[in-house]
Write an enzyme that holds these catalytic residues in place. Structure first.
Site, PDB file in Angstrom:
ATOM      1  N   ASN A   7       0.873  -1.174   0.000  1.00 51.02           N
ATOM      2  CA  ASN A   7       0.000   0.000   0.000  1.00 51.02           C
ATOM      3  C   ASN A   7       0.913   1.227   0.000  1.00 51.02           C
ATOM      4  OD1 ASN A   7      -1.486   2.288   0.875  1.00 51.02           O
ATOM      5  ND2 ASN A   7      -3.037   0.983   1.799  1.00 51.02           N
ATOM      6  N   GLU A  34      -3.947   1.775  -2.862  1.00 53.27           N
ATOM      7  CA  GLU A  34      -4.020   3.221  -2.622  1.00 53.27           C
ATOM      8  C   GLU A  34      -3.101   3.994  -3.558  1.00 53.27           C
ATOM      9  OE1 GLU A  34      -5.460   5.220   1.042  1.00 53.27           O
ATOM     10  OE2 GLU A  34      -4.250   3.659   2.009  1.00 53.27           O
ATOM     11  N   ASP A 145      -3.839  -5.007   1.146  1.00 55.23           N
ATOM     12  CA  ASP A 145      -4.118  -4.387   2.436  1.00 55.23           C
ATOM     13  C   ASP A 145      -5.497  -4.878   2.854  1.00 55.23           C
ATOM     14  OD1 ASP A 145      -4.753  -2.798   4.570  1.00 55.23           O
ATOM     15  OD2 ASP A 145      -4.460  -0.885   3.536  1.00 55.23           O
ATOM     16  N   ASN A 147      -6.823  -4.597   5.889  1.00 55.95           N
ATOM     17  CA  ASN A 147      -7.421  -3.808   6.966  1.00 55.95           C
ATOM     18  C   ASN A 147      -8.030  -4.693   8.053  1.00 55.95           C
ATOM     19  OD1 ASN A 147      -7.020  -0.947   6.821  1.00 55.95           O
ATOM     20  ND2 ASN A 147      -8.132  -0.972   4.878  1.00 55.95           N
ATOM     21  N   ASP A 217      -1.286  -6.195   6.166  1.00 55.39           N
ATOM     22  CA  ASP A 217      -0.959  -6.450   4.762  1.00 55.39           C
ATOM     23  C   ASP A 217      -0.554  -7.913   4.642  1.00 55.39           C
ATOM     24  OD1 ASP A 217      -0.789  -3.503   3.518  1.00 55.39           O
ATOM     25  OD2 ASP A 217       0.016  -3.497   5.556  1.00 55.39           O
ATOM     26  N   ASP A 246       2.678   4.770   5.047  1.00 60.39           N
ATOM     27  CA  ASP A 246       2.534   4.236   6.402  1.00 60.39           C
ATOM     28  C   ASP A 246       2.544   2.708   6.414  1.00 60.39           C
ATOM     29  OD1 ASP A 246       0.131   4.433   5.036  1.00 60.39           O
ATOM     30  OD2 ASP A 246      -1.054   5.078   6.755  1.00 60.39           O
ATOM     31  N   HIS A 247       2.598   2.091   5.220  1.00 59.60           N
ATOM     32  CA  HIS A 247       2.684   0.639   5.095  1.00 59.60           C
ATOM     33  C   HIS A 247       4.060   0.216   4.582  1.00 59.60           C
ATOM     34  CE1 HIS A 247      -1.768  -0.287   5.235  1.00 59.60           C
ATOM     35  NE2 HIS A 247      -1.796   1.012   5.011  1.00 59.60           N
TER      36      HIS A 247
END
Length: 255
Positions: A7, A34, A145, A147, A217, A246-247
């Site tokens: 991501n 994303e 991802d 989530n 992930d 941030d991943h």
């Protein structure tokens, strides 16, 4: 063969990171989430220069998914068939004999909200579709991802990330377990039982420096690929770079 999920949290911002990482890590297939780019702005030419061909589905500002590969992709599917959804969260393709399904699973906002209900409906639709995909393509990798942190050990603080919290709630974890029950294995857990290994850290509260993360992930591989899976992991290096996503990339290696 290295297959990776990442991501990138805006490909427009993170393209230099992606190009640098492709040159050093040298994956064969990369699933991006994303991307946050309309298709007309996707950096196809730059990625061809890096040695990768791309299939992608994007939209302005939000969501967006892509599959990069050294070999050409075929049988491309965008979205979950039969599920009415304008959000660009799913792309699948066949590459080098492998069926690659790239998911950017709904976040869900908070337990009990409309977005949470949408997440559960989305996961139900994904389950029905993936059941058919597995029947058609036994050599299947579902990655992205998700989530969802699968277990307590995939969170930095299980007392906070509990059965009532978004990303770790009972219904979300059960939905993920149903996906895996189709015959999909968490490649990371085939090779490591270690706690405290994460793929996402909040930008706030010095989350990465303090290792306040979640492992959301995932790389899920089908039964037929399990014996070919020689390694799996998370590459933390890009998270240390200036203006990172941030991943971190989650990867699996097959022979």
């Amino acid at each position: 063969m290295k297959i990776v999920s990442w991501n990138v949290n805006s490909l427009n911002v993170r393209l230099p990171h992606l190009e640098q990482w492709l040159g050093t890590f040298a994956p064969d297939i990369v699933a991006l989430q994303e991307t946050k780019l309309e298709d007309t702005r996707f950096p196809d030419t730059a990625l061809v220069g890096a040695g990768y061909r791309s299939v992608f589905a994007g939209q302005k500002t939000y969501n967006g998914v892509a599959i990069l590969s050294r070999e050409s992709a075929s049988d491309v599917q965008i979205g979950i068939p039969g599920f009415d959804d304008e959000q660009k969260r799913v792309i699948a393709a066949t590459v080098a004999g492998l069926r690659i399904v790239n998911l950017y699973v709904v976040n869900g906002q908070d337990v009990g909200t409309d977005k949470y209900a949408y997440k559960l409906r989305w996961l139900d639709a994904a389950h029905a579709w993936l059941q058919n995909e597995l029947a058609q393509y036994p050599d299947l990798i579902v990655l992205g991802d998700f989530n969802i942190a699968p277990e307590a050990r995939d969170t930095h603080d299980p007392s906070v990330w509990n059965e009532h919290h978004i990303l770790t709630s009972t219904a979300e974890r059960e939905a993920l377990q149903r996906l895996q029950a189709l015959g999909l294995h968490d490649a990371y857990r085939l090779h490591s039982q270690e706690e405290g290994q994460f793929s996402w850290w909040d930008y706030r509260q010095a989350g990465f420096r303090r290792n306040l993360g979640l492992r959301i992930d995932l790389t899920l591989i089908s039964d037929s690929l399990r014996a070919r899976c020689t390694a799996a992991g998370i590459d933390r290096e890009p998270r240390t770079w200036d203006r990172p996503s941030d991943h971190a990339p989650a990867w699996v290696e097959l022979v």
